[in-house]
Write a protein that holds these residues in place. Structure first.
Motif, short mmCIF file in Angstrom:
data_model
loop_
_atom_site.label_atom_id
_atom_site.label_comp_id
_atom_site.label_asym_id
_atom_site.label_seq_id
_atom_site.Cartn_x
_atom_site.Cartn_y
_atom_site.Cartn_z
N ASP A 1 3.71 38.03 33.95
CA ASP A 1 2.85 38.18 35.12
C ASP A 1 2.19 39.56 35.15
O ASP A 1 2.80 40.55 34.76
CB ASP A 1 3.65 38.04 36.41
CG ASP A 1 4.03 36.62 36.73
OD1 ASP A 1 3.60 35.71 36.01
OD2 ASP A 1 4.77 36.42 37.71
N PRO B 1 -0.70 41.06 40.62
CA PRO B 1 -0.95 40.03 41.64
C PRO B 1 -0.13 38.75 41.41
O PRO B 1 0.39 38.17 42.37
CB PRO B 1 -2.45 39.75 41.53
CG PRO B 1 -3.02 40.98 40.92
CD PRO B 1 -1.95 41.49 40.00
N ALA B 2 0.01 38.33 40.18
CA ALA B 2 0.80 37.13 39.87
C ALA B 2 2.27 37.37 40.18
O ALA B 2 2.96 36.46 40.65
CB ALA B 2 0.62 36.74 38.42
N ILE C 1 3.51 39.35 42.58
CA ILE C 1 3.68 39.27 44.03
C ILE C 1 3.60 37.82 44.49
O ILE C 1 4.41 37.38 45.31
CB ILE C 1 2.63 40.15 44.75
CG1 ILE C 1 2.91 41.62 44.44
CG2 ILE C 1 2.64 39.89 46.25
CD1 ILE C 1 1.84 42.57 44.89
N TYR C 2 2.67 37.06 43.94
CA TYR C 2 2.56 35.64 44.27
C TYR C 2 3.86 34.91 43.92
O TYR C 2 4.37 34.13 44.73
CB TYR C 2 1.38 35.02 43.52
CG TYR C 2 1.29 33.53 43.70
CD1 TYR C 2 0.78 32.98 44.88
CD2 TYR C 2 1.73 32.66 42.71
CE1 TYR C 2 0.72 31.61 45.05
CE2 TYR C 2 1.67 31.29 42.88
CZ TYR C 2 1.16 30.78 44.05
OH TYR C 2 1.10 29.42 44.22
N ASP C 3 4.41 35.17 42.73
CA ASP C 3 5.65 34.50 42.33
C ASP C 3 6.82 34.88 43.23
O ASP C 3 7.65 34.03 43.56
CB ASP C 3 5.99 34.81 40.87
CG ASP C 3 5.22 33.94 39.89
OD1 ASP C 3 4.64 32.92 40.33
OD2 ASP C 3 5.21 34.27 38.70
N LEU D 1 6.65 35.77 46.42
CA LEU D 1 6.46 35.09 47.69
C LEU D 1 6.65 33.57 47.56
O LEU D 1 7.15 32.91 48.47
CB LEU D 1 5.08 35.42 48.26
CG LEU D 1 4.89 36.88 48.64
CD1 LEU D 1 3.47 37.12 49.10
CD2 LEU D 1 5.88 37.31 49.72
N ARG D 2 6.27 33.01 46.42
CA ARG D 2 6.41 31.57 46.22
C ARG D 2 7.86 31.17 46.00
O ARG D 2 8.34 30.20 46.57
CB ARG D 2 5.56 31.13 45.01
CG ARG D 2 5.55 29.64 44.79
CD ARG D 2 4.59 29.25 43.67
NE ARG D 2 4.82 29.94 42.43
CZ ARG D 2 5.69 29.59 41.50
NH1 ARG D 2 6.43 28.51 41.67
NH2 ARG D 2 5.83 30.28 40.40
N GLN D 3 8.58 31.94 45.18
CA GLN D 3 9.94 31.57 44.82
C GLN D 3 10.99 31.97 45.87
O GLN D 3 12.07 31.40 45.91
CB GLN D 3 10.32 32.16 43.47
CG GLN D 3 9.52 31.59 42.31
CD GLN D 3 9.87 32.24 40.99
OE1 GLN D 3 11.03 32.46 40.68
NE2 GLN D 3 8.86 32.55 40.19
N ASN E 1 10.00 32.59 49.31
CA ASN E 1 9.32 32.59 50.61
C ASN E 1 10.20 32.09 51.75
O ASN E 1 10.14 32.61 52.84
CB ASN E 1 8.01 31.82 50.56
CG ASN E 1 8.22 30.32 50.45
OD1 ASN E 1 9.31 29.85 50.15
ND2 ASN E 1 7.17 29.59 50.68
#
Length: 72
Positions: free
Chosen positions: A54, A57-58, A60-62, A64-66, A68
């Protein structure tokens, strides 16, 4: 700036951003750079988040996704 340093700095700012809403977490990048250990500083529970390959940005997305359901 080296990618690892960028990720560590982003994790620091993510900790601070969540702290604004009294959500106290620690984010630690693993030595191999493939996972982030997310620690709830109140309960001391931890979760590992896969961030292999990653960019910032990827990552942080991961996170928050994993995690959250736990962070939010």
């Amino acid at each position: 700036m080296e990618e690892r340093v960028k990720k560590q700095e982003a994790l620091h700012y993510l900790e601070r951003a969540l702290g604004v809403d009294d959500k106290w977490f620690s984010f630690r990048l693993s030595d191999d750079g493939n996972t982030v250990k997310v620690t709830d500083l109140e309960s001391h529970c931890t979760r590992d988040v896969n961030i292999a390959l990653d960019n910032v940005p990827a990552m942080i997305y991961d996170i928050l996704r994993q995690a959250n359901d736990w962070i939010m």
